[in-house]
Scaffold this active site. Structure first.
Site: not given
Length: 308
Positions: A24-25, A217, A219, A250, A259
């Site tokens: 997803r991300d 989470h 980065h 993002c 990430n």
């Protein structure tokens, strides 16, 4: 395949849950549309490598994230083993309707810790975003779903600069009050350092949000993701978000790079003797395969070292 030498350290958990966000991300940030069959195979390979929580897709409107327009079709192609969690991101009630129709049992919502990012990403103010979240969360809970809350821009915002800790805590605590079972604290542009991580986690626990409801989470924009992760583990965090092969960023924050790579995280955890249940060799093979599908090398340093 080489493994890190195992040397344990005090003050760390015995086990960590890796919350895989690559499908997803990671893929939402790709410029090219990835075929749905490739996405499904990617998820199957991640699960085969031992990952038990894989965020599969998002039911955001295709206009905003065309890379994930095939969400319903993707879920139809998946037949994952029992015990594997496959949450999806939903932006609002319309997204929830689509998720419910697809038989989803776990969702995540995406909140902002800053006014500017709320305006740009959610078309809302910092306070008004909860007007959108409240019915979405309540309906999901009423339907028996579990709900994760993401809080973005926890450590810095490209437009506003430093973000006050109490502002982040206020947003996150409100999501927990609304019923989120877990709160993922996002370093969306990768600017956090260990002292900030410690301060933010302790501020949440001081505000009554237990550490077992928190996830991190990170980065790796400034190369701090692994240092920040081990700092979070020392504060009692046991759920860490990461992306296979270091995919993602993002789409609404241009300064955000990838990430934390799941392989880089796993190398660190394996070396510390922290159990995850994930097979590093299978994961590296999967990310190497996915990099081939995308036509570019994986940014993960561990993938580069072991597959090179």
């Amino acid at each position: 395949m080489r493994e890190p030498q195992l040397v344990t350290a005090e003050g760390l958990p015995d086990r960590v849950t890796i919350y895989e966000v690559g499908p997803r991300d990671g893929l939402q940030n790709e410029s090219a549309i990835v075929d749905v069959a490739v996405k499904a195979e990617f998820i199957r390979r991640l699960v085969d490598a031992g990952l038990t929580t894989v965020e599969t897709t998002s039911f955001v409107h295709p206009k905003w994230v065309p890379q994930l327009a095939d969400a319903a079709e993707l879920l139809e192609q998946l037949d994952l083993p029992d015990g594997v969690r496959a949450p999806v991101l939903v932006p609002n009630e319309r997204g929830l309707d689509r998720a419910l129709a697809a038989g989803v049992r776990e969702i995540a919502i995406f909140a902002s810790a800053t006014e500017t990012f709320a305006t740009k990403n959610l078309n809302s103010t910092l306070d008004e975003q909860f007007t959108m979240f409240t019915p979405t969360i309540q309906r999901a809970l009423d339907a028996g779903l579990t709900v994760r809350g993401y809080v973005s821009m926890c450590y810095g915002d490209p437009w506003e600069g430093d973000v006050p800790i109490d502002q982040v805590v206020k947003v996150g605590a409100r999501l927990v009050e609304l019923g989120c079972h877990e709160l993922s604290l996002g370093d969306t542009i990768g600017v956090a350092t260990p002292g900030q991580v410690t301060a933010l986690i302790r501020a949440f626990t001081a505000a009554g949000v237990p550490v077992d409801k928190l996830a991190v989470h990170f980065h790796d924009t400034y190369g701090q993701a692994l240092a920040n992760t081990v700092t979070a583990l020392r504060e009692g965090i046991t759920t860490v978000d990461s992306s296979a092969g270091g995919l993602g960023g993002c789409p609404y924050a241009e300064s955000a790079t990838g990430n934390l790579a799941t392989e880089d995280l796993l190398w660190q955890l394996n070396g510390l003797g922290i159990h995850t249940g994930v097979n590093l060799e299978k994961l590296v093979t999967t990310s190497t395969w996915m990099a081939g599908q995308l036509g570019k090398p994986s940014p993960s340093r561990v993938v580069q070292a072991l597959a090179g």
